[in-house]
Write an enzyme that holds these catalytic residues in place. Structure first.
Site, PDB file in Angstrom:
ATOM      1  N   HIS A   1     -23.150  21.852  30.768  1.00 16.72           N
ATOM      2  CA  HIS A   1     -21.117  21.680  31.414  1.00 16.72           C
ATOM      3  C   HIS A   1     -21.001  21.095  30.361  1.00 16.72           C
ATOM      4  O   HIS A   1     -22.070  19.961  29.902  1.00 16.72           O
ATOM      5  CB  HIS A   1     -21.956  20.511  32.350  1.00 16.72           C
ATOM      6  CG  HIS A   1     -21.035  19.601  33.277  1.00 16.72           C
ATOM      7  ND1 HIS A   1     -19.255  19.751  32.662  1.00 16.72           N
ATOM      8  CD2 HIS A   1     -20.821  18.489  33.104  1.00 16.72           C
ATOM      9  CE1 HIS A   1     -18.812  18.401  33.408  1.00 16.72           C
ATOM     10  NE2 HIS A   1     -18.995  17.897  33.326  1.00 16.72           N
TER      11      HIS A   1
ATOM     12  N   TYR B   1     -11.692  16.617  34.318  1.00 11.16           N
ATOM     13  CA  TYR B   1     -12.271  15.128  34.963  1.00 11.16           C
ATOM     14  C   TYR B   1     -12.242  14.617  33.588  1.00 11.16           C
ATOM     15  O   TYR B   1     -12.516  14.289  32.352  1.00 11.16           O
ATOM     16  CB  TYR B   1     -13.247  15.182  36.045  1.00 11.16           C
ATOM     17  CG  TYR B   1     -15.001  14.827  35.394  1.00 11.16           C
ATOM     18  CD1 TYR B   1     -14.828  13.748  34.636  1.00 11.16           C
ATOM     19  CD2 TYR B   1     -15.770  15.610  34.853  1.00 11.16           C
ATOM     20  CE1 TYR B   1     -16.770  14.516  33.985  1.00 11.16           C
ATOM     21  CE2 TYR B   1     -16.934  16.155  34.843  1.00 11.16           C
ATOM     22  CZ  TYR B   1     -17.040  15.011  33.774  1.00 11.16           C
ATOM     23  OH  TYR B   1     -18.271  15.530  33.155  1.00 11.16           O
TER      24      TYR B   1
ATOM     25  N   ASP C   1     -32.515  23.649  69.142  1.00  7.75           N
ATOM     26  CA  ASP C   1     -32.550  23.713  69.954  1.00  7.75           C
ATOM     27  C   ASP C   1     -32.144  24.881  70.543  1.00  7.75           C
ATOM     28  O   ASP C   1     -32.385  25.566  69.240  1.00  7.75           O
ATOM     29  CB  ASP C   1     -31.117  23.479  70.681  1.00  7.75           C
ATOM     30  CG  ASP C   1     -29.708  24.273  70.548  1.00  7.75           C
ATOM     31  OD1 ASP C   1     -29.662  25.073  69.528  1.00  7.75           O
ATOM     32  OD2 ASP C   1     -28.633  25.133  71.011  1.00  7.75           O
TER      33      ASP C   1
HETATM   34  P1  FAD Z   1     -33.063  13.202  35.403  1.00  7.88           P
HETATM   35  O1  FAD Z   1     -31.286  12.102  34.769  1.00  7.88           O
HETATM   36  O2  FAD Z   1     -32.947  14.268  34.429  1.00  7.88           O
HETATM   37  O3  FAD Z   1     -33.911  12.707  35.222  1.00  7.88           O
HETATM   38  C1  FAD Z   1     -35.338  13.433  34.885  1.00  7.88           C
HETATM   39  C2  FAD Z   1     -36.478  12.470  34.642  1.00  7.88           C
HETATM   40  O4  FAD Z   1     -37.514  13.269  34.758  1.00  7.88           O
HETATM   41  C3  FAD Z   1     -35.741  13.013  33.420  1.00  7.88           C
HETATM   42  O5  FAD Z   1     -35.968  11.350  32.199  1.00  7.88           O
HETATM   43  C4  FAD Z   1     -36.998  13.981  32.215  1.00  7.88           C
HETATM   44  O6  FAD Z   1     -37.795  13.254  31.171  1.00  7.88           O
HETATM   45  C5  FAD Z   1     -38.319  13.188  32.903  1.00  7.88           C
HETATM   46  N1  FAD Z   1     -39.463  14.218  33.297  1.00  7.88           N
HETATM   47  C6  FAD Z   1     -38.931  15.578  33.807  1.00  7.88           C
HETATM   48  N2  FAD Z   1     -40.210  16.029  33.314  1.00  7.88           N
HETATM   49  C7  FAD Z   1     -41.348  15.370  33.415  1.00  7.88           C
HETATM   50  C8  FAD Z   1     -42.940  15.638  32.967  1.00  7.88           C
HETATM   51  N3  FAD Z   1     -43.246  16.867  32.774  1.00  7.88           N
HETATM   52  N4  FAD Z   1     -43.417  14.366  33.235  1.00  7.88           N
HETATM   53  C9  FAD Z   1     -42.720  12.994  33.157  1.00  7.88           C
HETATM   54  N5  FAD Z   1     -41.290  12.682  33.026  1.00  7.88           N
HETATM   55  C10 FAD Z   1     -40.554  13.910  33.460  1.00  7.88           C
HETATM   56  N6  FAD Z   1     -23.001  12.646  38.480  1.00  7.88           N
HETATM   57  C11 FAD Z   1     -21.998  12.213  38.535  1.00  7.88           C
HETATM   58  O7  FAD Z   1     -22.098  11.804  40.069  1.00  7.88           O
HETATM   59  N7  FAD Z   1     -21.207  12.682  38.017  1.00  7.88           N
HETATM   60  C12 FAD Z   1     -20.495  12.799  36.829  1.00  7.88           C
HETATM   61  O8  FAD Z   1     -19.507  11.927  36.778  1.00  7.88           O
HETATM   62  C13 FAD Z   1     -21.766  13.310  36.042  1.00  7.88           C
HETATM   63  N8  FAD Z   1     -21.678  13.970  35.598  1.00  7.88           N
HETATM   64  C14 FAD Z   1     -22.327  14.414  34.165  1.00  7.88           C
HETATM   65  C15 FAD Z   1     -21.914  14.766  33.253  1.00  7.88           C
HETATM   66  C16 FAD Z   1     -22.953  15.187  32.587  1.00  7.88           C
HETATM   67  C17 FAD Z   1     -22.413  16.152  30.965  1.00  7.88           C
HETATM   68  C18 FAD Z   1     -24.212  15.950  33.090  1.00  7.88           C
HETATM   69  C19 FAD Z   1     -25.479  16.579  31.870  1.00  7.88           C
HETATM   70  C20 FAD Z   1     -24.272  15.129  33.937  1.00  7.88           C
HETATM   71  C21 FAD Z   1     -23.906  14.944  34.948  1.00  7.88           C
HETATM   72  N9  FAD Z   1     -23.329  14.663  36.411  1.00  7.88           N
HETATM   73  C22 FAD Z   1     -22.659  13.260  36.978  1.00  7.88           C
HETATM   74  C23 FAD Z   1     -24.301  14.849  36.642  1.00  7.88           C
HETATM   75  C24 FAD Z   1     -25.735  13.709  36.486  1.00  7.88           C
HETATM   76  O9  FAD Z   1     -26.058  13.190  35.879  1.00  7.88           O
HETATM   77  C25 FAD Z   1     -27.261  14.005  37.004  1.00  7.88           C
HETATM   78  O10 FAD Z   1     -27.800  15.211  38.696  1.00  7.88           O
HETATM   79  C26 FAD Z   1     -29.058  13.330  37.894  1.00  7.88           C
HETATM   80  O11 FAD Z   1     -28.159  12.089  36.375  1.00  7.88           O
HETATM   81  C27 FAD Z   1     -29.702  13.552  38.221  1.00  7.88           C
HETATM   82  O12 FAD Z   1     -30.617  12.804  37.897  1.00  7.88           O
HETATM   83  P2  FAD Z   1     -31.762  12.279  38.101  1.00  7.88           P
HETATM   84  O13 FAD Z   1     -32.793  11.115  38.217  1.00  7.88           O
HETATM   85  O14 FAD Z   1     -32.563  13.990  38.992  1.00  7.88           O
HETATM   86  O15 FAD Z   1     -32.480  13.419  36.563  1.00  7.88           O
END
Ligand code: FAD
Length: 802
Positions: free
Chosen positions: A222, A253, A533
């Site tokens: 995105h 946005y 249910d």
């Molecule tokens: P992440 O932040 O991705 O964290 C997951 C973590 O898991 C990572 O740090 C990764 O290193 C770790 N990991 C993965 N695999 C392993 C492994 N095997 N071993 C150890 N660690 C691992 N959301 C909003 O609400 N508002 C917004 O305005 C918005 N704008 C966005 C704009 C952009 C450009 C993007 C990319 C996203 C946006 N989002 C927004 C969405 C939002 O950022 C995500 O949905 C949210 O941050 C996800 O959080 P998370 O903790 O689930 O995942």
């Protein structure tokens, strides 16, 4: 407390550590393969806009909690949340109407909001051209979450309570012992655990695969860009002062970054990211592709003319998760106890998700209804890579679209069809899809029946996915007979010496009846809330057919079944099919096709029999969800077409028609039959839902019984009849008494028999008595309605018991 490992230190992992440790589970280890706390996941790049309004009550509540929680948090003296407000603007009449509808949603879910004119939009957001907009929806409590500091602030609280956060620990394997999770392998060694939670963001499918679990989400890129300094913002001292802004007509946005503007776009082509690509990327940023942003920039200049003096100076194609229905994925692995997921969660919903997951883990169940985001809500056919990718991309495309609540998904159809599908097509079925199944809404072949019906005109929104033919099918059901395809309704076979014991322990009604009896009953959770249910048909001493609401009911049975092999559970939905034959002439249609006596004396109400119908062996249940004489007839899918043809042929001279979902729904509303998941959920109890008749406290103990006795029962599911027959509502609208919002509509429809629009609504018990005058917000206009005694049709049930 149990040893918990959380995989991922993004906003979800950090928030979960905080919520768990706050509840006394302090042995929490959060692992991330990246550095702390800008770990490289989506949270590291999210601009953090928090718009709370959502059609889903659950998501709105998650967002409200995020705002409340982050609003009180600081990191090193800096707030992690800026309550600058949220502004959604409309540039088309369709959007302006939709903002009025969203205003209603905000009101229903308790979020303060107001519709504002173009001048007020420009006052709130000085860069905005008032001539470019028709108005806006302003939510003062929306705002901006700084995702990385918000994560760190929550992590520090968790650390103070004993949690550990380990950077640069990549999870490479999930260990199990004695059928439970026992820890995780990392590139820095083994970490033992009793509970493992996968909060790995869009890497969730890869981590899930380590535990043999399909995590149905599609990572998509995105675009997010920032401008060079904007002359009109020169000298800005604060990072952000104007509200966060949405221009959904252009899929855009905005937020301020000091004297620059950040622009997010969902207007570009979907950019799916494959598993191989995500493995190759250590972080969630792909290179910016400026060509894909060209239109976004043009549209931005039109809305915010002040941007003319600047240009895009940086951008990313940032990756995050999309699920087939746009909802998060929460819950425990079916086959590996102790392995949980918290996936596909926006920053907006992160604290709310963490809270319910912590409740679920520590207390045994969440305090709010989360069935919409249950990990296991999908059936197997919905877990294919094609389905997840196709529907995920559709969610991306539609994220800012004006979506009608009945708009069916467009991709990967048809997927599941009942054996009656070819006949339904011949009859001109207008299909929708739910749970992967094609479902007729109505049949164009019945259109001539609607000629001459005096039906009120529906407004364009209410008229979508509706036709006068719907009313004609409903009336034909009440006057003659109709055939309804009920194949998609979940059927579970419960057999074995322990079958009766299990069902008695889980359900509220007494199912210990002789073979051949059918019982309507409820599943309660431990807190006395309605989990589902069911209709339970006892087909033999040790054999029951259960009509259920979906895959989660089978999970519930499995979780509670004894492990001594005395109960066998089987979902028979896919291999079987079902028809509802209902209406006053139903017996005239059925009797000539069977040698069995189907008179009321021989085959009474709420009885079950095995019959041969036109040579097709069927299990017949004398029940009716539409409130008419008739049967549910089930057979092997392979024999379904013959069953349909036999009944259709026999029905010709009795005025039998094929009926669709919308007629079915309007008939059940006239009869006051509740739809689980729409009218009621775990948040409500049987007294409140008007289902006390299905509870038999005297039968002995069952899950939820003790808790039920302690509940205050202070709400009621009430039947509203709209005063003017020409008005309609669809569901989720706020209900007001004396102008004050007091509840919301659950489901609604036009009752063809009563000639009026019906709406069921949750109201405080004090105002839920018949006669109360209420209004329902419909696109900002109050629609007058009155609480009615229910059911509206055939209160004595005589039509079904003849
Ligand atoms: P992440 O932040 O991705 O964290 C997951 C973590 O898991 C990572 O740090 C990764 O290193 C770790 N990991 C993965 N695999 C392993 C492994 N095997 N071993 C150890 N660690 C691992 N959301 C909003 O609400 N508002 C917004 O305005 C918005 N704008 C966005 C704009 C952009 C450009 C993007 C990319 C996203 C946006 N989002 C927004 C969405 C939002 O950022 C995500 O949905 C949210 O941050 C996800 O959080 P998370 O903790 O689930 O995942």
């Amino acid at each position: 407390s149990p040893r918990v490992v959380v995989i991922g230190a993004g906003i979800v992992g950090c928030s979960l550590a905080d919520e768990l440790t706050a509840r006394g589970w302090t042995d929490v280890t959060v692992l991330d393969r990246g550095p702390l706390f800008a770990a490289g996941g989506s949270s590291s790049h999210a601009p953090g806009l928090v718009f709370q309004t959502n059609p889903s009550k659950m998501l709105a509540e998650f967002a409200r909690y995020t705002v409340a929680k982050l609003g009180g948090l600081e990191l090193d003296g800096e707030p992690v949340f800026r309550p600058v407000g949220g502004l959604e603007v409309a540039t088309t009449p369709e959007r302006w109407a939709d903002l009025a509808r969203r205003h209603g949603l905000a009101t229903s879910w308790g979020i303060g909001a107001r519709l504002v004119d173009p001048g007020e939009c420009a006052r709130l957001h000085p860069l905005l051209d008032p001539a470019a907009v028709l108005g806006g929806l302003h939510v003062p409590s929306d705002g901006l979450a700084h995702a990385v500091p918000a994560g760190e602030a929550q992590a520090r609280r968790a650390i103070d309570r004993g949690a550990r956060f380990l950077a640069r620990h990549r999870v490479t394997g999930v260990a199990q012992e004695h059928g439970r999770v026992s820890g995780v392998h990392t590139d820095s060694g083994f970490v033992p655990a009793d509970v493992v939670v996968c909060a790995a963001g869009f890497w969730g499918p890869d981590v899930g695969a380590l535990a043999g679990l399909t995590v149905p989400l599609q990572p998509l890129a995105h675009q997010y860009a920032t401008t060079a300094p904007v002359p009109a913002l020169a000298g800005a001292t604060r990072e952000i002062s104007a509200p966060i802004l949405r221009h959904q007509d252009a899929d855009l946005y905005y937020r301020e970054h000091g004297d620059r503007i950040g622009i997010g776009s969902y207007g570009h082509r979907p950019m799916p990211v494959t598993a191989a690509e995500t493995e190759a990327h250590e972080n969630s940023c792909l290179p910016f592709t400026p060509d894909d942003f060209a239109d976004a920039w043009k549209q931005s200049l039109a809305l915010l003319p002040g941007l003319a003096g600047t240009e895009v100076s940086a951008g990313i194609n940032g990756v995050f998760s999309f699920t087939p229905d746009g909802m998060p994925l929460l819950g425990e692995h079916r086959d590996l106890p102790g392995f949980w997921v918290a996936e596909a969660v926006w920053v907006t919903h992160s604290a709310g998700v963490a809270r319910v997951l912590a409740e679920w883990l520590v207390e045994g169940q969440p305090r709010t209804d989360v069935h919409e985001c249950d990990l296991h809500r999908f059936t197997d056919v919905q877990l294919s890579p094609e389905y997840v990718a196709g529907r995920g991309a559709q969610q991306f495309v539609e994220v800012y679209d004006v979506v009608h609540p009945l708009d069916p998904p467009a991709v990967l159809r048809p997927l599941r069809t009942s054996p009656f599908h070819p006949r339904q097509q011949e009859l001109g079925a207008v299909f929708t899809e739910a749970g992967g199944w094609e479902r007729p809404l109505w049949f164009e072949a019945n259109a001539p029946l609607a000629e001459g019906l005096d039906l009120p005109e529906r407004d364009p929104w209410a008229a979508r996915w509706w036709s006068p033919t719907v009313a004609a099918e409903a009336l034909a059901t009440r006057r003659h007979a109709a055939l309804y395809d009920i194949t998609p309704l979940t059927r579970i076979e419960v057999t074995g010496p322990g079958a009766l014991g299990l069902l008695q322990r889980l359900t509220t009604n007494d199912v210990a009846k002789p073979a051949g009896r059918v019982t309507y009953t409820l599943l309660l959770d431990a807190a006395g809330g309605i989990r589902s249910d069911l209709t339970v048909a006892r087909l033999g001493e040790q054999r029951f057919q259960v009509g259920a609401n979906g895959p989660l009911d089978l999970d519930w049975f499995r979780q509670h079944a004894p492990d001594d092999g005395s109960v066998e559970l089987r979902d028979t939905t896919a291999g079987t099919c079902g028809l509802g034959l209902w209406g006053p002439r139903a017996r005239d249609v059925l009797q000539p096709l069977t040698t069995s006596d189907v008179s009321h004396e021989a085959f009474g109400y709420f009885r079950a029999r095995e019959l041969s119908v036109g040579g097709v062996p069927v299990t017949a249940l004398r029940v009716s969800y539409v409130g008419e004489l008739g049967w549910e007839l089930y057979t092997d899918a392979a024999a379904g077409l013959r069953l349909w043809d036999q009944l259709r042929d026999a029905g010709q001279r009795h005025g039998l028609v094929a009926g669709g979902r919308r007629a079915f729904d309007s008939l059940r509303l006239e009869k006051g039959y509740r739809a689980w998941g729409v009218d009621m959920s775990t948040e409500h109890d049987p007294v409140e839902a008007g289902l006390s008749f299905a509870v038999r406290p005297g039968k002995g103990d069952f899950v939820g019984r003790a808790a039920l006795e302690r509940r205050p029962h202070d709400r009621r599911l009430a039947c509203l009849v709209l005063d003017d027959p020409a008005t309609t509502v669809l569901g989720r609208e706020p209900v007001r008494v004396g102008g004050t919002p007091v509840g919301h509509v659950t489901s609604a429809g036009f009752g063809a028999t009563v000639g009026r629009s019906i709406a069921y609504a949750w109201l405080p018990a004090s105002v839920a008595g018949p006669g109360t005058a209420v209004t329902v917000d419909w696109f900002g206009e109050p629609v007058a309605a009155t609480v009615a005694a229910e059911p509206l049709v055939d209160p004595s049930g005589a039509r079904m018991r003849c």
